[in-house]
Each structure stands twice: as structure tokens, then as C-alpha cells.
Design an enzyme around this catalytic site. Structure first.
Site, PDB file in Angstrom:
ATOM      1  N   GLY A  46       0.840  -1.189   0.162  1.00 31.64           N
ATOM      2  CA  GLY A  46      -0.011   0.023   0.087  1.00 31.64           C
ATOM      3  C   GLY A  46       0.857   1.297  -0.087  1.00 31.64           C
ATOM      4  N   GLN A  51       3.033  10.001   1.451  1.00 31.21           N
ATOM      5  CA  GLN A  51       4.375   9.280   1.296  1.00 31.21           C
ATOM      6  C   GLN A  51       4.897   9.672   0.013  1.00 31.21           C
ATOM      7  OE1 GLN A  51       2.658   5.274   2.294  1.00 31.21           O
ATOM      8  NE2 GLN A  51       4.910   5.118   2.923  1.00 31.21           N
ATOM      9  N   CYS A  91       6.716  -0.356   6.961  1.00 23.77           N
ATOM     10  CA  CYS A  91       6.381   0.979   6.393  1.00 23.77           C
ATOM     11  C   CYS A  91       7.527   1.475   5.246  1.00 23.77           C
ATOM     12  CB  CYS A  91       5.932   2.228   7.260  1.00 23.77           C
ATOM     13  SG  CYS A  91       5.376   3.577   6.511  1.00 23.77           S
ATOM     14  N   LEU A  92       7.139   1.754   3.783  1.00 28.88           N
ATOM     15  CA  LEU A  92       8.133   2.039   3.061  1.00 28.88           C
ATOM     16  C   LEU A  92       8.834   3.341   3.299  1.00 28.88           C
ATOM     17  CD1 LEU A  92       6.238   1.284  -0.233  1.00 28.88           C
ATOM     18  CD2 LEU A  92       8.117  -0.013   0.964  1.00 28.88           C
ATOM     19  N   HIS A 133      -3.764   1.299   7.770  1.00 33.60           N
ATOM     20  CA  HIS A 133      -2.511   1.757   8.024  1.00 33.60           C
ATOM     21  C   HIS A 133      -2.393   3.080   6.931  1.00 33.60           C
ATOM     22  CE1 HIS A 133       2.215   0.870   7.863  1.00 33.60           C
ATOM     23  NE2 HIS A 133       2.021   1.976   6.733  1.00 33.60           N
ATOM     24  N   GLU A 134      -2.903   2.700   5.802  1.00 36.57           N
ATOM     25  CA  GLU A 134      -2.616   3.850   4.753  1.00 36.57           C
ATOM     26  C   GLU A 134      -3.762   5.093   5.150  1.00 36.57           C
ATOM     27  OE1 GLU A 134      -0.368   3.565   2.741  1.00 36.57           O
ATOM     28  OE2 GLU A 134       0.021   1.314   3.159  1.00 36.57           O
ATOM     29  N   HIS A 137      -1.832   7.205   7.508  1.00 35.66           N
ATOM     30  CA  HIS A 137      -0.910   7.960   6.693  1.00 35.66           C
ATOM     31  C   HIS A 137      -1.681   9.517   6.546  1.00 35.66           C
ATOM     32  CE1 HIS A 137       2.968   6.342   6.197  1.00 35.66           C
ATOM     33  NE2 HIS A 137       2.393   5.127   5.865  1.00 35.66           N
TER      34      HIS A 137
HETATM   35 NI    NI Z   1       3.387   3.131   5.844  1.00 35.41          NI
END
Ligand code: NI
Length: 166
Positions: A46, A51, A91-92, A133-134, A137
Site C-alpha cells: 500500500g 508518502q 512502512c516504506l 495503515h494507509e 498516513h
Molecule cells: Ni506506511
């Protein structure tokens, strides 16, 4: 396709509450496609607007093994959530960190697609966790916010994402 650069913690954009999307135009479709390409390129499940340095309420995700069923959600809103489970998440934007995060087991989320049409999806398990999670963000919330008390990221270290116990 050109991909976005993924910004890294502690970039301030990751803490900003993203703004609602109001224009469903070519640019938005292009942003969505680039976000999907960026997610696949980085092997993520995701990715959210902040991000890629965009203060916009848009997320993309794909939890399939085949990596061929991407979904775009604009202005997503959790209508209902039920149950709870602990979810091991990375998380990226925060490489090398895994956090055990309490999530709802199932969620019903309402959103718009890239052309503005409304839809709802019901998700459970991993898919539900990724969505939560997204959406976090989009509200400036990160997995490090779920660390147990006394555990912090030690930003002074050479590898900034290492966990330290205070
Ligand atoms: Ni993340």
C-alpha cells in the site's frame, strides 16, 4: 512510467493531515497510476499520498500475491470497524522497522475512485490492516506511534530507523 520518490521518516509531510481531493481530473488519474507503479516497484502492499510528498487524501493498495489487482481510494472514510487483531507492520517510509499494531479485524470503507464515483469495500485481515495503515498516513499517523511506551526511534544513530529502548 515515472515513479515517485518515497519520502522517509521524519519528513514533516508524513505528519501533516492530508487535504481532501476535490478535483477528479487527468492529473489525479496520472497521480494514481504513478502511485501504483511506485508501490509495485518498492514491493509495497500500500502507499498513501503523503508518502510521495502529496498532501492529498489518496491511497493505493494491492494485497494479492499476483500483484495485479491494484485499488485506488480517494477521500476514504471508515464507516464501520469490528473486532481487533495485532498486525505486524512495516512502512516504506520507515525502513527496517516492524511494529505490532492493534487493528480492527474488519472494516467497511467508503471512498471515491479516480473519477469521483463513490464505492464501498468491506475488508478483513491483512487487507483491512493495510487499509487502516494507509488511512493513518492520511491523518499523519505512523506505525512508530504504536510503539510501546519507553521504546523510541533513535534518530541519532547512523541507521536512523533503529529501535532504541529508553
Ligand atoms: Ni506506511
Amino acid at each position: 512510467m515515472r515513479t515517485f520518490e518515497i519520502i522517509q521518516y521524519p519528513h514533516p509531510m508524513l505528519r501533516r493531515k492530508a487535504l481532501p481531493v476535490t478535483r477528479f481530473d487527468q492529473r489525479l488519474s496520472s497521480v494514481a497510476r504513478r502511485m501504483i507503479a511506485t508501490m509495485y516497484r518498492n514491493k509495497g502492499v500500500g502507499l498513501a499520498g503523503p508518502q510521495v510528498n502529496l498532501s492529498e487524501r489518496i491511497l493505493v493498495f494491492d494485497v494479492t500475491e499476483e500483484r495485479d489487482q491494484p485499488l485506488v481510494m480517494v477521500n476514504p472514510e471508515v464507516l464501520r470497524s469490528e473486532g481487533s487483531r495485532l498486525s505486524e507492520e512495516g512502512c516504506l517510509s520507515i525502513p527496517d522497522v516492524r511494529v505490532s499494531v492493534p487493528r480492527a479485524e474488519t472494516v467497511i470503507v467508503k471512498a471515491q475512485d479516480a473519477t469521483g464515483g463513490f464505492f464501498e469495500i468491506e475488508a478483513a485481515g491483512l487487507k483491512a490492516a493495510v487499509l487502516q495503515h494507509e488511512i493513518d498516513h492520511l491523518n499523519g499517523v505512523l506505525i512508530v506511534d504504536y510503539l510501546p511506551e519507553g521504546v523510541t526511534l533513535n534518530m541519532a544513530r547512523e541507521r536512523p530507523s533503529r529501535l532504541a529502548v529508553r
